[in-house]
Design a protein around this motif. Structure first.
Motif, PDB file in Angstrom:
ATOM      1  N   ASP A   1     -37.012  85.653   4.616  1.00  0.00           N
ATOM      2  CA  ASP A   1     -37.949  86.392   5.458  1.00  0.00           C
ATOM      3  C   ASP A   1     -38.153  85.615   6.747  1.00  0.00           C
ATOM      4  O   ASP A   1     -38.904  84.639   6.791  1.00  0.00           O
ATOM      5  CB  ASP A   1     -39.280  86.593   4.723  1.00  0.00           C
ATOM      6  N   ARG A   2     -37.469  86.041   7.788  1.00  0.00           N
ATOM      7  CA  ARG A   2     -37.514  85.338   9.068  1.00  0.00           C
ATOM      8  C   ARG A   2     -38.785  85.633   9.870  1.00  0.00           C
ATOM      9  O   ARG A   2     -38.994  85.066  10.925  1.00  0.00           O
ATOM     10  CB  ARG A   2     -36.269  85.675   9.882  1.00  0.00           C
ATOM     11  N   SER A   3     -39.629  86.512   9.360  1.00  0.00           N
ATOM     12  CA  SER A   3     -40.861  86.832  10.088  1.00  0.00           C
ATOM     13  C   SER A   3     -41.967  85.811   9.831  1.00  0.00           C
ATOM     14  O   SER A   3     -42.950  85.759  10.563  1.00  0.00           O
ATOM     15  CB  SER A   3     -41.351  88.235   9.714  1.00  0.00           C
TER      16      SER A   3
ATOM     17  N   LYS B   1     -40.758  59.096  10.821  1.00  0.00           N
ATOM     18  CA  LYS B   1     -41.398  59.001   9.508  1.00  0.00           C
ATOM     19  C   LYS B   1     -41.025  60.158   8.569  1.00  0.00           C
ATOM     20  O   LYS B   1     -40.524  59.933   7.479  1.00  0.00           O
ATOM     21  CB  LYS B   1     -42.923  58.951   9.690  1.00  0.00           C
ATOM     22  N   GLU B   2     -41.284  61.411   8.998  1.00  0.00           N
ATOM     23  CA  GLU B   2     -41.075  62.538   8.087  1.00  0.00           C
ATOM     24  C   GLU B   2     -40.830  63.825   8.865  1.00  0.00           C
ATOM     25  O   GLU B   2     -41.412  64.049   9.918  1.00  0.00           O
ATOM     26  CB  GLU B   2     -42.298  62.717   7.190  1.00  0.00           C
ATOM     27  N   VAL B   3     -39.965  64.652   8.302  1.00  0.00           N
ATOM     28  CA  VAL B   3     -39.745  66.016   8.786  1.00  0.00           C
ATOM     29  C   VAL B   3     -39.951  66.936   7.595  1.00  0.00           C
ATOM     30  O   VAL B   3     -39.424  66.675   6.506  1.00  0.00           O
ATOM     31  CB  VAL B   3     -38.318  66.206   9.348  1.00  0.00           C
ATOM     32  N   VAL B   4     -40.750  67.989   7.800  1.00  0.00           N
ATOM     33  CA  VAL B   4     -40.992  68.974   6.737  1.00  0.00           C
ATOM     34  C   VAL B   4     -40.536  70.337   7.252  1.00  0.00           C
ATOM     35  O   VAL B   4     -40.936  70.764   8.330  1.00  0.00           O
ATOM     36  CB  VAL B   4     -42.483  69.047   6.333  1.00  0.00           C
ATOM     37  N   MET B   5     -39.676  70.984   6.473  1.00  0.00           N
ATOM     38  CA  MET B   5     -39.196  72.325   6.790  1.00  0.00           C
ATOM     39  C   MET B   5     -39.533  73.248   5.640  1.00  0.00           C
ATOM     40  O   MET B   5     -39.723  72.799   4.516  1.00  0.00           O
ATOM     41  CB  MET B   5     -37.681  72.303   7.007  1.00  0.00           C
ATOM     42  N   GLY B   6     -39.589  74.526   5.928  1.00  0.00           N
ATOM     43  CA  GLY B   6     -39.862  75.491   4.877  1.00  0.00           C
ATOM     44  C   GLY B   6     -39.092  76.771   5.121  1.00  0.00           C
ATOM     45  O   GLY B   6     -38.543  76.974   6.206  1.00  0.00           O
ATOM     46  N   PHE B   7     -39.030  77.594   4.116  1.00  0.00           N
ATOM     47  CA  PHE B   7     -38.515  78.946   4.270  1.00  0.00           C
ATOM     48  C   PHE B   7     -38.998  79.789   3.112  1.00  0.00           C
ATOM     49  O   PHE B   7     -39.404  79.281   2.071  1.00  0.00           O
ATOM     50  CB  PHE B   7     -36.992  78.997   4.461  1.00  0.00           C
ATOM     51  N   VAL B   8     -39.005  81.079   3.350  1.00  0.00           N
ATOM     52  CA  VAL B   8     -39.540  82.043   2.401  1.00  0.00           C
ATOM     53  C   VAL B   8     -38.469  83.087   2.137  1.00  0.00           C
ATOM     54  O   VAL B   8     -37.771  83.509   3.062  1.00  0.00           O
ATOM     55  CB  VAL B   8     -40.808  82.715   2.993  1.00  0.00           C
ATOM     56  N   GLY B   9     -38.328  83.502   0.885  1.00  0.00           N
ATOM     57  CA  GLY B   9     -37.344  84.545   0.609  1.00  0.00           C
ATOM     58  C   GLY B   9     -37.240  84.879  -0.858  1.00  0.00           C
ATOM     59  O   GLY B   9     -38.045  84.446  -1.692  1.00  0.00           O
TER      60      GLY B   9
ATOM     61  N   SER C   1     -31.400  80.192  11.094  1.00  0.00           N
ATOM     62  CA  SER C   1     -31.235  80.616   9.706  1.00  0.00           C
ATOM     63  C   SER C   1     -32.513  80.978   8.973  1.00  0.00           C
ATOM     64  O   SER C   1     -32.461  81.301   7.804  1.00  0.00           O
ATOM     65  CB  SER C   1     -30.526  79.515   8.917  1.00  0.00           C
ATOM     66  N   GLY C   2     -33.644  80.898   9.613  1.00  0.00           N
ATOM     67  CA  GLY C   2     -34.874  81.228   8.908  1.00  0.00           C
ATOM     68  C   GLY C   2     -35.621  80.029   8.382  1.00  0.00           C
ATOM     69  O   GLY C   2     -36.712  80.164   7.838  1.00  0.00           O
TER      70      GLY C   2
ATOM     71  N   THR D   1     -23.119  82.553   1.699  1.00  0.00           N
ATOM     72  CA  THR D   1     -24.195  82.656   2.679  1.00  0.00           C
ATOM     73  C   THR D   1     -23.863  81.964   3.983  1.00  0.00           C
ATOM     74  O   THR D   1     -24.682  81.929   4.881  1.00  0.00           O
ATOM     75  CB  THR D   1     -25.495  82.032   2.131  1.00  0.00           C
ATOM     76  N   TYR D   2     -22.684  81.428   4.104  1.00  0.00           N
ATOM     77  CA  TYR D   2     -22.348  80.679   5.314  1.00  0.00           C
ATOM     78  C   TYR D   2     -22.639  81.496   6.568  1.00  0.00           C
ATOM     79  O   TYR D   2     -23.347  81.056   7.458  1.00  0.00           O
ATOM     80  CB  TYR D   2     -20.876  80.258   5.282  1.00  0.00           C
ATOM     81  N   GLY D   3     -22.113  82.707   6.616  1.00  0.00           N
ATOM     82  CA  GLY D   3     -22.330  83.562   7.781  1.00  0.00           C
ATOM     83  C   GLY D   3     -23.762  84.034   7.906  1.00  0.00           C
ATOM     84  O   GLY D   3     -24.226  84.344   8.996  1.00  0.00           O
ATOM     85  N   LEU D   4     -24.483  84.077   6.792  1.00  0.00           N
ATOM     86  CA  LEU D   4     -25.888  84.502   6.845  1.00  0.00           C
ATOM     87  C   LEU D   4     -26.783  83.367   7.317  1.00  0.00           C
ATOM     88  O   LEU D   4     -27.736  83.575   8.044  1.00  0.00           O
ATOM     89  CB  LEU D   4     -26.330  84.969   5.458  1.00  0.00           C
ATOM     90  N   ILE D   5     -26.450  82.142   6.894  1.00  0.00           N
ATOM     91  CA  ILE D   5     -27.243  80.995   7.302  1.00  0.00           C
ATOM     92  C   ILE D   5     -26.949  80.632   8.749  1.00  0.00           C
ATOM     93  O   ILE D   5     -27.833  80.268   9.503  1.00  0.00           O
ATOM     94  CB  ILE D   5     -26.971  79.784   6.377  1.00  0.00           C
ATOM     95  N   PHE D   6     -25.687  80.754   9.131  1.00  0.00           N
ATOM     96  CA  PHE D   6     -25.284  80.400  10.485  1.00  0.00           C
ATOM     97  C   PHE D   6     -24.606  81.597  11.135  1.00  0.00           C
ATOM     98  O   PHE D   6     -23.398  81.639  11.276  1.00  0.00           O
ATOM     99  CB  PHE D   6     -24.352  79.185  10.454  1.00  0.00           C
TER     100      PHE D   6
END
Length: 189
Positions: free
Chosen positions: A106-108, A88-96, A77-78, A51-56
Protein backbone atom coordinates in the motif's frame (compact mmCIF):
# COMPACT_ATOMS: atom_id res chain seq x y z
CA UNK A 1 16.33 1.51 19.31
CA UNK A 2 13.85 3.68 17.47
CA UNK A 3 12.40 0.53 15.92
CA UNK A 4 10.67 0.01 19.27
CA UNK A 5 8.69 3.21 18.76
CA UNK A 6 7.44 2.30 15.29
CA UNK A 7 6.55 -1.34 15.93
CA UNK A 8 6.76 -2.25 19.63
CA UNK A 9 4.38 -5.22 19.26
CA UNK A 10 4.71 -7.72 16.45
CA UNK A 11 3.81 -11.26 15.46
CA UNK A 12 6.94 -12.21 13.52
CA UNK A 13 10.59 -11.15 13.72
CA UNK A 14 13.85 -11.81 11.88
CA UNK A 15 17.21 -10.70 13.36
CA UNK A 16 20.73 -10.77 11.95
CA UNK A 17 23.98 -8.99 12.73
CA UNK A 18 27.58 -8.68 11.65
CA UNK A 19 30.73 -7.23 13.25
CA UNK A 20 32.56 -4.56 11.27
CA UNK A 21 36.00 -3.08 11.86
CA UNK A 22 35.23 0.51 10.97
CA UNK A 23 33.74 3.78 12.18
CA UNK A 24 30.01 4.55 12.54
CA UNK A 25 30.35 7.21 9.81
CA UNK A 26 31.86 4.78 7.29
CA UNK A 27 29.34 2.03 8.05
CA UNK A 28 26.43 4.46 7.83
CA UNK A 29 27.75 5.73 4.50
CA UNK A 30 28.18 2.13 3.29
CA UNK A 31 24.56 1.43 4.24
CA UNK A 32 23.30 4.34 2.11
CA UNK A 33 25.61 3.39 -0.76
CA UNK A 34 24.60 -0.29 -0.58
CA UNK A 35 23.92 -1.67 -4.04
CA UNK A 36 22.21 -5.03 -3.72
CA UNK A 37 22.89 -5.59 -7.43
CA UNK A 38 26.38 -6.63 -6.29
CA UNK A 39 24.79 -9.80 -5.00
CA UNK A 40 23.71 -12.43 -7.51
CA UNK A 41 21.89 -14.11 -4.63
CA UNK A 42 19.69 -11.07 -3.94
CA UNK A 43 18.92 -10.48 -7.62
CA UNK A 44 18.09 -14.15 -8.12
CA UNK A 45 15.83 -14.34 -5.05
CA UNK A 46 13.93 -11.22 -6.12
CA UNK A 47 13.46 -12.65 -9.62
CA UNK A 48 12.24 -15.99 -8.24
CA UNK A 49 9.75 -14.17 -6.01
CA UNK A 50 8.57 -12.41 -9.15
CA UNK A 51 8.58 -9.00 -7.50
CA UNK A 52 11.71 -7.56 -9.04
CA UNK A 53 9.78 -5.42 -11.50
CA UNK A 54 7.20 -4.54 -8.86
CA UNK A 55 9.77 -3.48 -6.29
CA UNK A 56 11.88 -1.62 -8.82
CA UNK A 57 9.49 -0.43 -11.54
CA UNK A 58 11.09 0.54 -14.81
CA UNK A 59 14.13 -1.68 -14.22
CA UNK A 60 14.22 -4.70 -16.45
CA UNK A 61 15.36 -8.03 -15.05
CA UNK A 62 17.71 -8.20 -18.04
CA UNK A 63 19.62 -4.99 -17.38
CA UNK A 64 23.24 -5.69 -16.51
CA UNK A 65 23.92 -2.62 -14.37
CA UNK A 66 20.94 -2.59 -12.05
CA UNK A 67 20.84 -0.29 -9.06
CA UNK A 68 19.21 -1.89 -6.06
CA UNK A 69 19.92 0.71 -3.43
CA UNK A 70 18.13 1.51 -0.19
CA UNK A 71 17.27 4.86 -1.74
CA UNK A 72 15.65 3.05 -4.71
CA UNK A 73 13.57 0.99 -2.28
CA UNK A 74 12.34 4.14 -0.53
CA UNK A 75 11.82 6.21 -3.68
CA UNK A 76 10.22 3.57 -5.90
CA UNK A 77 8.93 0.54 -4.05
CA UNK A 78 6.63 1.58 -1.24
CA UNK A 79 9.21 1.39 1.55
CA UNK A 80 8.80 4.35 3.91
CA UNK A 81 11.74 6.06 5.57
CA UNK A 82 10.37 6.31 9.10
CA UNK A 83 13.41 7.78 10.79
CA UNK A 84 17.13 8.30 10.31
CA UNK A 85 19.47 8.91 13.23
CA UNK A 86 22.72 9.81 11.50
CA UNK A 87 25.54 7.31 12.11
CA UNK A 88 23.28 5.30 14.44
CA UNK A 89 20.01 3.88 13.04
CA UNK A 90 17.73 3.85 10.02
CA UNK A 91 14.13 2.64 10.37
CA UNK A 92 12.01 1.81 7.33
CA UNK A 93 8.52 0.44 7.07
CA UNK A 94 5.96 -0.75 4.60
CA UNK A 95 2.38 -1.91 4.63
CA UNK A 96 0.74 -4.54 2.47
CA UNK A 97 -0.63 -7.98 1.89
CA UNK A 98 2.76 -9.55 1.42
CA UNK A 99 1.46 -13.00 0.52
CA UNK A 100 -0.04 -11.69 -2.73
CA UNK A 101 2.04 -12.13 -5.91
CA UNK A 102 2.42 -8.35 -6.20
CA UNK A 103 3.29 -8.01 -2.51
CA UNK A 104 0.11 -5.99 -2.09
CA UNK A 105 2.14 -2.99 -0.93
CA UNK A 106 0.00 0.00 0.00
CA UNK A 107 1.95 2.97 -1.32
CA UNK A 108 -0.57 5.46 0.07
CA UNK A 109 0.66 4.98 3.67
CA UNK A 110 3.04 7.77 4.72
CA UNK A 111 5.52 7.93 7.61
CA UNK A 112 3.09 9.92 9.76
CA UNK A 113 0.40 7.22 9.23
CA UNK A 114 2.58 4.21 10.03
CA UNK A 115 2.31 3.92 13.82
CA UNK A 116 -1.49 4.24 13.83
CA UNK A 117 -2.09 2.03 10.77
CA UNK A 118 -4.32 -0.93 11.70
CA UNK A 119 -6.36 -1.84 8.62
CA UNK A 120 -7.85 -5.32 8.92
CA UNK A 121 -6.40 -7.81 6.43
CA UNK A 122 -3.04 -6.04 6.09
CA UNK A 123 0.37 -6.37 7.69
CA UNK A 124 2.86 -3.71 8.52
CA UNK A 125 6.57 -4.30 8.67
CA UNK A 126 9.30 -2.19 10.24
CA UNK A 127 12.93 -2.86 9.49
CA UNK A 128 16.05 -1.26 10.92
CA UNK A 129 19.81 -1.15 10.67
CA UNK A 130 21.44 -0.13 13.92
CA UNK A 131 25.09 0.62 14.73
CA UNK A 132 26.41 -0.44 18.14
CA UNK A 133 29.93 0.52 19.25
CA UNK A 134 31.95 -2.37 20.65
CA UNK A 135 35.56 -2.34 21.87
CA UNK A 136 38.07 -0.37 19.83
CA UNK A 137 37.15 0.02 16.19
CA UNK A 138 34.67 -2.85 16.24
CA UNK A 139 31.04 -2.14 15.52
CA UNK A 140 28.11 -4.48 15.65
CA UNK A 141 25.58 -3.90 12.88
CA UNK A 142 22.29 -5.62 13.67
CA UNK A 143 19.25 -5.55 11.44
CA UNK A 144 15.79 -6.50 12.63
CA UNK A 145 12.58 -6.96 10.69
CA UNK A 146 9.27 -7.02 12.57
CA UNK A 147 5.84 -7.81 11.15
CA UNK A 148 2.50 -7.05 12.75
CA UNK A 149 -0.61 -8.68 11.26
CA UNK A 150 -3.82 -6.67 11.45
CA UNK A 151 -6.54 -9.23 12.01
CA UNK A 152 -6.81 -12.99 12.16
CA UNK A 153 -7.02 -13.61 8.42
CA UNK A 154 -3.86 -11.55 7.81
CA UNK A 155 -2.04 -13.53 10.49
CA UNK A 156 -3.05 -16.87 8.97
CA UNK A 157 -2.14 -15.84 5.43
CA UNK A 158 1.12 -14.22 6.49
CA UNK A 159 2.18 -17.24 8.57
CA UNK A 160 1.78 -19.49 5.53
CA UNK A 161 3.74 -17.01 3.41
CA UNK A 162 6.42 -16.60 6.12
CA UNK A 163 6.92 -20.35 6.42
CA UNK A 164 8.10 -20.35 2.80
CA UNK A 165 9.79 -16.96 2.48
CA UNK A 166 11.57 -16.57 5.85
CA UNK A 167 14.83 -18.39 4.98
CA UNK A 168 15.17 -16.39 1.77
CA UNK A 169 14.32 -13.11 3.49
CA UNK A 170 17.05 -13.84 6.03
CA UNK A 171 19.49 -14.73 3.27
CA UNK A 172 18.89 -11.32 1.66
CA UNK A 173 19.52 -9.55 4.98
CA UNK A 174 22.77 -11.48 5.51
CA UNK A 175 23.91 -10.59 2.00
CA UNK A 176 23.14 -6.93 2.64
CA UNK A 177 25.18 -7.00 5.85
CA UNK A 178 28.05 -8.71 4.03
CA UNK A 179 28.09 -5.98 1.35
CA UNK A 180 27.93 -3.21 3.97
CA UNK A 181 30.83 -4.82 5.85
CA UNK A 182 32.90 -5.16 2.70
CA UNK A 183 32.26 -1.55 1.67
CA UNK A 184 32.53 -0.01 5.15
CA UNK A 185 35.68 -1.92 6.09
CA UNK A 186 37.34 -1.21 2.73
CA UNK A 187 36.71 2.50 3.14
CA UNK A 188 38.14 2.35 6.66
CA UNK A 189 41.51 0.92 5.58
Amino acid sequence: MRLDYYLPQYNFVERHSITVNSTPEKVFEAFWQLDMAESKIIKTLLKIRGTYGLIFPGKSNKQSSLGLSIKDMIDKSGFILLEEMKNKEVVMGFVGRFWRPSGGIDRSVKAEDFVGFNKNGYCKSAWNFYIEQELGDKLRLPTETRILCCGGSAKILFSLYWAVIRPFSGWIRLEMLRIIKKTGANEFN
